[in-house]
Design an enzyme around this catalytic site. Structure first.
Site, PDB file in Angstrom:
ATOM      1  N   GLU A 258      -2.752   7.427   8.729  1.00  0.00           N
ATOM      2  CA  GLU A 258      -3.647   8.247   7.919  1.00  0.00           C
ATOM      3  C   GLU A 258      -4.775   8.999   8.954  1.00  0.00           C
ATOM      4  O   GLU A 258      -5.182   8.171   9.705  1.00  0.00           O
ATOM      5  CB  GLU A 258      -4.521   7.360   6.798  1.00  0.00           C
ATOM      6  CG  GLU A 258      -3.649   7.414   5.289  1.00  0.00           C
ATOM      7  CD  GLU A 258      -4.353   6.586   4.463  1.00  0.00           C
ATOM      8  OE1 GLU A 258      -5.592   6.104   4.585  1.00  0.00           O
ATOM      9  OE2 GLU A 258      -3.911   6.069   3.357  1.00  0.00           O
TER      10      GLU A 258
ATOM     11  N   HIS B  21     -16.095  -4.874   6.332  1.00  0.00           N
ATOM     12  CA  HIS B  21     -15.211  -4.753   5.122  1.00  0.00           C
ATOM     13  C   HIS B  21     -15.623  -5.845   4.352  1.00  0.00           C
ATOM     14  O   HIS B  21     -14.779  -6.167   3.230  1.00  0.00           O
ATOM     15  CB  HIS B  21     -13.682  -5.063   5.423  1.00  0.00           C
ATOM     16  CG  HIS B  21     -13.362  -3.714   6.243  1.00  0.00           C
ATOM     17  ND1 HIS B  21     -13.403  -2.606   5.939  1.00  0.00           N
ATOM     18  CD2 HIS B  21     -12.936  -3.516   7.870  1.00  0.00           C
ATOM     19  CE1 HIS B  21     -12.909  -1.615   6.801  1.00  0.00           C
ATOM     20  NE2 HIS B  21     -12.749  -2.560   8.010  1.00  0.00           N
TER      21      HIS B  21
ATOM     22  N   LYS C 119       0.628  -1.090   0.075  1.00  0.00           N
ATOM     23  CA  LYS C 119       0.095  -0.046  -0.022  1.00  0.00           C
ATOM     24  C   LYS C 119       0.861   1.054   0.028  1.00  0.00           C
ATOM     25  O   LYS C 119       0.409   2.296  -0.572  1.00  0.00           O
ATOM     26  CB  LYS C 119      -1.139  -0.101   1.232  1.00  0.00           C
ATOM     27  CG  LYS C 119      -1.838  -1.187   1.376  1.00  0.00           C
ATOM     28  CD  LYS C 119      -2.570  -1.489  -0.020  1.00  0.00           C
ATOM     29  CE  LYS C 119      -3.252  -2.816  -0.215  1.00  0.00           C
ATOM     30  NZ  LYS C 119      -3.265  -3.383  -1.490  1.00  0.00           N
TER      31      LYS C 119
ATOM     32  N   ARG D  51      -7.073  -7.434  -9.687  1.00  0.00           N
ATOM     33  CA  ARG D  51      -7.959  -8.803 -10.081  1.00  0.00           C
ATOM     34  C   ARG D  51      -8.988  -8.457 -10.554  1.00  0.00           C
ATOM     35  O   ARG D  51      -9.637  -7.088 -10.234  1.00  0.00           O
ATOM     36  CB  ARG D  51      -7.970  -9.775  -8.677  1.00  0.00           C
ATOM     37  CG  ARG D  51      -8.772  -8.786  -7.686  1.00  0.00           C
ATOM     38  CD  ARG D  51      -9.093  -9.603  -6.378  1.00  0.00           C
ATOM     39  NE  ARG D  51     -10.053  -9.109  -5.599  1.00  0.00           N
ATOM     40  CZ  ARG D  51      -9.775  -8.122  -4.785  1.00  0.00           C
ATOM     41  NH1 ARG D  51      -8.620  -7.910  -4.485  1.00  0.00           N
ATOM     42  NH2 ARG D  51     -10.830  -7.433  -3.961  1.00  0.00           N
TER      43      ARG D  51
HETATM   44  C1  MV4 Z   1     -10.226   4.147   5.405  1.00  0.00           C
HETATM   45  C2  MV4 Z   1     -11.198   4.798   5.641  1.00  0.00           C
HETATM   46  C3  MV4 Z   1     -11.255   5.928   6.481  1.00  0.00           C
HETATM   47  N1  MV4 Z   1     -10.163   6.938   6.586  1.00  0.00           N
HETATM   48  N2  MV4 Z   1      -8.808   5.091   5.559  1.00  0.00           N
HETATM   49  C4  MV4 Z   1     -11.245   0.055   4.446  1.00  0.00           C
HETATM   50  C5  MV4 Z   1     -11.017  -1.284   3.355  1.00  0.00           C
HETATM   51  C6  MV4 Z   1      -9.727  -0.539   2.670  1.00  0.00           C
HETATM   52  N3  MV4 Z   1      -9.778  -0.556   1.107  1.00  0.00           N
HETATM   53  C7  MV4 Z   1      -9.336   0.824   3.282  1.00  0.00           C
HETATM   54  N4  MV4 Z   1     -10.416   1.049   4.071  1.00  0.00           N
HETATM   55  C8  MV4 Z   1     -10.919   2.217   4.627  1.00  0.00           C
HETATM   56  N5  MV4 Z   1      -9.821   2.992   4.772  1.00  0.00           N
HETATM   57  C9  MV4 Z   1      -8.866   6.512   6.170  1.00  0.00           C
HETATM   58  N6  MV4 Z   1      -7.907   7.095   6.213  1.00  0.00           N
HETATM   59  C10 MV4 Z   1     -12.344   3.820   5.784  1.00  0.00           C
HETATM   60  C11 MV4 Z   1     -12.156   2.861   4.924  1.00  0.00           C
HETATM   61  C12 MV4 Z   1     -13.358   1.729   4.692  1.00  0.00           C
HETATM   62  C13 MV4 Z   1     -14.163   1.520   5.875  1.00  0.00           C
HETATM   63  C14 MV4 Z   1     -13.979   1.854   7.270  1.00  0.00           C
HETATM   64  C15 MV4 Z   1     -14.674   1.547   8.405  1.00  0.00           C
HETATM   65  C16 MV4 Z   1     -15.811   0.673   7.784  1.00  0.00           C
HETATM   66  C17 MV4 Z   1     -16.284   0.469   6.561  1.00  0.00           C
HETATM   67  C18 MV4 Z   1     -15.420   0.771   5.566  1.00  0.00           C
HETATM   68  C19 MV4 Z   1     -15.543   0.651   4.133  1.00  0.00           C
HETATM   69  C20 MV4 Z   1     -14.806   0.864   3.209  1.00  0.00           C
HETATM   70  C21 MV4 Z   1     -13.653   1.518   3.693  1.00  0.00           C
END
Ligand code: MV4
Length: 493
Positions: A199, A234, A115, A291
């Protein structure tokens, strides 16, 4: 490419084979002992058992899979999603064996799998980022200093994580050191890589991703977005395309950013760039998935493309046969994941036998599955039974069609997420489009499911009301002992 092996199972294996067959390509299935009787095995031109049920002994046996390819004269491997699909070492071995991997290069996979390197790559192309640390951070004092600059709450993320794995929320300064230590040791044990970064935590965001398709000749297009904000821990539950909130301008801006990320890593094949979108409609790069994704069908429905065929054509070295200008959004598509989980019991997997299994049909209804009535759901894998996808002229029609298809879906023997999906689709916040990744914790309580969305019980309750209002208690007694209630029986009474 004359013969491909599908290094996967279930619905995606079957879905890939169908496209290959339409292209005149022979298919080879691999299967574990638990999947012997699955439709995807029967559908393939050839099928080879790779081992016992656990994935590590079957679907993850890369060397064994390559040996099978050599033995059977396979010239391409499609990895589906999960299992070996994002394993760069496997890709290198496949190529070394002279077989085409239907997917991006190992180098692109490595670059996006980490990442931190993904962020560094995307940043060069001015892709918007959430404020955070520039690189890996290990010094605890430095972490605290930076945390104060960024502000709270914040997230510590593992560089080798992704998809929500290896994330930690930090609410205040006093927690930084403790959470950093735990995040680092967790990252080491889970991924063998202790690199973490910080972050700012974006609260209440939407999760919107852009589908990409790139060839090996420098062409890359975006197939618009998927709205994936309805998630539980997630795990995506409902996905749709297009998103109810993107304007044409924002769609273009996000699409072009995503194409830049792909170009930055010399991407080829189908890929997805994930963004967070805040309530002001600012968007931020999250990560790239190298993917084909579970939810790709909604993008197929609105573009009229077959993403698996496009993947195969790109892997064969062909140029994309269309440009960005040729692509238009047609109507609206929604997908629900039909999982063998009990939504009234904390979504606990509810494995068992599919006593009844009848899928909905009709115009604009698509079911991607690999089950038949009477089959057991294996305990060894993901509990997803099927993906139910609908396509309508607009969002309203797609929601109506999905609710109808859910009612028509007949599953007994296991609890499923279908009634929960119907709850979401009927909810005012979903219908109005005003929702974010907090939808489920905010609006859902198990008591809200009266299970009247399950077809059998709906018929039973209509039947019960009918009996109560029309017939005497003797007839009711008879009906109670007469086994499952069908509509035919209802009509005859
Ligand atoms: C985050 C975020 C909020 N702030 N990063 C979740 C999976 C991955 N792809 C990154 N994700 C997130 N990163 C920052 N800086 C929120 C998510 C997030 C999420 C967080 C809590 C509950 C559900 C979520 C669904 C998608 C992404």
């Amino acid at each position: 490419m004359k013969k491909i092996l599908i290094a996967n199972r279930g619905e995606i294996a079957l879905r890939v084979m169908r496209s290959a067959k339409e292209m005149g390509i022979k298919t080879v299935a691999i299967y574990s002992e638990a999947d012997r009787n699955a439709p995807f095995v029967n559908y393939a031109d050839e099928a080879v058992c790779v081992g016992p049920p656990p994935s590590a002994q079957s679907y993850l046996q890369g060397d064994k899979i390559i040996a099978i390819c050599k033995e059977l004269g396979v010239d391409g491997i499609h990895p589906g999603y999960g299992f070996l699909s994002e394993n760069a070492d496997f890709v290198r071995k496949v190529q070394k064996a002279g077989i085409t991997f239907i997917g991006p290069s190992a180098d692109a996979m490595d670059m996006m799998g980490d990442k931190l390197s993904a962020k560094a790559t995307a940043k060069k192309y001015k892709v918007p980022m959430i404020p955070g640390s520039e690189g890996a951070i290990s010094d605890l004092a430095e972490a605290t200093k930076l945390a104060k600059e960024i502000g709270f709450p914040l997230l510590i993320k593992a560089s080798a994580g992704g998809g929500g794995k290896g994330m930690r929320l930090v609410e205040k300064e006093s927690e930084v050191e403790e959470q950093m230590k735990m995040a680092i040791s967790e990252a080491i044990s889970a991924f063998g890589n202790g690199a973490v970064f910080i972050e700012k935590y974006a609260s209440g965001p939407r999760h919107i991703e852009i589908q990409l398709l790139a060839d090996n000749h420098g062409n890359c297009v975006y197939l618009f977005e998927r709205e994936c904000s309805i998630q539980r821990r997630h795990q995506k539950v409902i996905e749709e395309a297009p998103s109810a909130v993107l304007t044409p301008e924002l769609r273009k801006a996000m699409g072009e950013c995503a194409v830049n990320v792909a170009k930055a890593c010399n991407y080829s094949g189908a890929g997805t760039v994930e963004f967070l979108v805040d309530d002001q409609l600012n968007f931020y790069f999250l990560e790239m998935n190298t993917r084909l994704q579970v939810e790709h069908p909604v993008s197929e429905m609105i573009t009229g493309l077959d993403l698996v065929k496009e993947q195969i054509k790109v892997a064969r070295g062909e140029k994309l046969s269309f440009t960005q200008e040729d692509l238009k959004i047609n109507g609206h598509a929604i997908e629900v994941r039909v999982c063998a989980e009990d939504p009234t019991n904390n979504f606990l997997p509810d494995i068992g036998t599919l006593k009844t299994y009848r899928v909905p049909t009709g115009p604009g209804v698509r079911v991607d599955d690999s089950f038949t009535e009477g089959m057991d759901i294996p305990i060894y894998y993901d509990p997803m039974i099927a993906k139910l996808i609908v396509h309508g002229k607009d969002r309203t029609e797609a929601i109506e069609k999905m609710l109808r298809a859910i009612q028509d879906y007949q599953i007994t023997g296991v609890e499923t997420t279908l009634p929960f999906c119907a709850f979401v689709l009927k909810h005012e916040a979903f219908v109005s489009g005003k929702f974010d990744t907090g939808f489920i914790p905010k609006y859902f309580k198990p008591e809200m499911l009266n299970k009247s969305n399950s077809n059998e019980e709906e018929v039973a309750s209509i039947f019960g009301a009918f009996m109560a209002s029309n017939l005497n208690s003797k007839a009711q007694e008879q009906s109670n002992s007469s086994g499952p209630k069908s509509k035919w029986r209802l009509n005859r009474v």
